[in-house]
Design a protein around this motif. Structure first.
Motif, PDB file in Angstrom:
ATOM      1  N   GLY A 168       1.723  -5.871   1.213  1.00  0.00           N
ATOM      2  CA  GLY A 168       1.139  -6.149  -0.106  1.00  0.00           C
ATOM      3  C   GLY A 168       1.788  -5.404  -1.263  1.00  0.00           C
ATOM      4  O   GLY A 168       1.163  -5.202  -2.306  1.00  0.00           O
TER       5      GLY A 168
ATOM      6  N   GLN B 248      -0.791 -10.281   2.791  1.00  0.00           N
ATOM      7  CA  GLN B 248      -2.138  -9.718   2.707  1.00  0.00           C
ATOM      8  C   GLN B 248      -2.252  -8.780   1.494  1.00  0.00           C
ATOM      9  O   GLN B 248      -1.260  -8.349   0.927  1.00  0.00           O
TER      10      GLN B 248
ATOM     11  N   GLY C   7       7.689  -8.518   1.215  1.00  0.00           N
ATOM     12  CA  GLY C   7       7.977  -9.832   1.784  1.00  0.00           C
ATOM     13  C   GLY C   7       7.652 -10.928   0.799  1.00  0.00           C
ATOM     14  O   GLY C   7       8.520 -11.425   0.072  1.00  0.00           O
TER      15      GLY C   7
ATOM     16  N   ASP D 296       4.529  -0.475   3.681  1.00  0.00           N
ATOM     17  CA  ASP D 296       4.677  -1.862   4.133  1.00  0.00           C
ATOM     18  C   ASP D 296       3.347  -2.601   4.051  1.00  0.00           C
ATOM     19  O   ASP D 296       2.384  -2.225   4.727  1.00  0.00           O
TER      20      ASP D 296
ATOM     21  N   ASP E  53      10.500  -7.553  11.119  1.00  0.00           N
ATOM     22  CA  ASP E  53       9.198  -7.372  11.776  1.00  0.00           C
ATOM     23  C   ASP E  53       9.162  -8.052  13.132  1.00  0.00           C
ATOM     24  O   ASP E  53       9.248  -9.274  13.218  1.00  0.00           O
TER      25      ASP E  53
ATOM     26  N   HIS F 260      11.038  -2.910  12.544  1.00  0.00           N
ATOM     27  CA  HIS F 260       9.653  -2.453  12.660  1.00  0.00           C
ATOM     28  C   HIS F 260       9.024  -3.126  13.880  1.00  0.00           C
ATOM     29  O   HIS F 260       8.753  -4.323  13.872  1.00  0.00           O
TER      30      HIS F 260
ATOM     31  N   GLY G 185       2.198 -11.380   6.912  1.00  0.00           N
ATOM     32  CA  GLY G 185       2.635 -11.150   5.540  1.00  0.00           C
ATOM     33  C   GLY G 185       1.577 -11.694   4.588  1.00  0.00           C
ATOM     34  O   GLY G 185       0.617 -12.347   5.015  1.00  0.00           O
TER      35      GLY G 185
ATOM     36  N   GLY H 141       0.479  -7.482  11.118  1.00  0.00           N
ATOM     37  CA  GLY H 141       0.409  -8.746  11.844  1.00  0.00           C
ATOM     38  C   GLY H 141       0.786  -9.951  10.999  1.00  0.00           C
ATOM     39  O   GLY H 141       1.287 -10.937  11.521  1.00  0.00           O
TER      40      GLY H 141
ATOM     41  N   SER I 144      11.296  -7.983   3.380  1.00  0.00           N
ATOM     42  CA  SER I 144      10.843  -8.317   4.725  1.00  0.00           C
ATOM     43  C   SER I 144      11.256  -9.735   5.074  1.00  0.00           C
ATOM     44  O   SER I 144      10.788 -10.705   4.463  1.00  0.00           O
TER      45      SER I 144
ATOM     46  N   MET J 227       1.497   1.866   6.954  1.00  0.00           N
ATOM     47  CA  MET J 227       1.026   0.491   6.724  1.00  0.00           C
ATOM     48  C   MET J 227      -0.017   0.501   5.614  1.00  0.00           C
ATOM     49  O   MET J 227      -0.948   1.309   5.642  1.00  0.00           O
TER      50      MET J 227
END
Ligand code: DX5
Ligand code: ZN
Length: 219
Positions: free
Chosen positions: A178, A147, A198, A176, A36, A67, A145, A143, A9, A138
């Motif tokens: 974590g 997480q 990411g 997508d 993103d 995305h 990266g 919203g 990402s 998801m």
């Protein structure tokens, strides 16, 4: 033997060294660039848009997986195709006439996919599945990266895998949010065919080796 797709990402790249990071991905074992796009409405964050994608495209030698985390993505499909998107995914929750939007993506010459928010059930895809090149599930609230991966994802992947197999399709399942070496294998075993990562890649000491390690773990 698996050949799972790894899509770094670019949200986690160093924007001041974007060309360097694009070339890192080019030279690595990664398969796609994950891009993103956030509009500050659909998600509470703003990322980047067409000029940045165009700059990435100028150097990228691998497909751009775009995305869209934007309201009413149908307003911008042709523009994203023009700046170099190869795959365009839109959120189920962001567009009223999903079938029409996917057709628009195809007509613009791109592969079309649908993204589901964390708590949108995979059952909503039953009728649209044959039109999807890919479904992106998801594994975080979109919203940002960095997480934490949500465990409820595994079950959704398994259910979607079953739906795809029952319909005799070869739709990609991409995950997508974590994604790390701690959950990648379990996601693949549940039926995922593409993983976005990411922070795990770009915040590591040696991103090229991290990508290589992921590929090896999943081979
Ligand atoms: C978040 C984006 C993700 C994000 C993933 O809404 O869709 O692609 O960049 O970042 P990590 O891998 O750090 O969770
Ligand atoms: Zn994403």
């Amino acid at each position: 033997m698996s050949n799972i797709i790894i899509a770094p990402s670019m949200l986690a790249a160093d924007f001041a060294n974007l060309q360097r990071d694009v070339e890192m991905v080019n030279a690595s074992e990664a398969d796609w660039f994950h891009i993103d796009v956030m509009d500050g409405h659909f998600v509470p964050n703003i990322s980047y848009g067409m000029p940045v994608i165009q700059a990435i495209k100028k150097h990228a030698t691998k497909p751009l997986d775009v995305h869209l985390m934007i309201e009413k993505p149908e307003r911008y499909i042709e523009e994203f195709a023009k700046v170099g998107a190869d795959i365009i995914t839109v959120h189920y929750e962001s567009t009223v006439h999903l079938h029409r939007t996917l057709t628009q993506i195809e007509d613009a010459g791109c592969k079309a996919g649908v993204v589901l928010n964390l708590t949108t059930p995979v059952s909503v895809l039953e009728d649209i599945l044959p039109k999807c090149y890919m479904v992106l599930i998801m594994s975080i609230n979109p919203g940002f990266g960095g997480q934490k991966f949500e465990e409820i994802t595994y079950n959704k992947v398994k259910k979607l895998r079953k739906m795809i197999d029952e319909q005799g399709l070869d739709t990609h399942i991409e995950i997508d949010g974590g994604v790390t070496d701690k959950n990648a294998k379990k996601l693949m075993d549940a039926g995922a065919t593409a993983l976005v990562a990411g922070s795990y890649i770009f915040k590591s000491e040696n991103p090229t080796e991290t990508i290589k390690g992921m590929k090896k773990l999943l081979s």
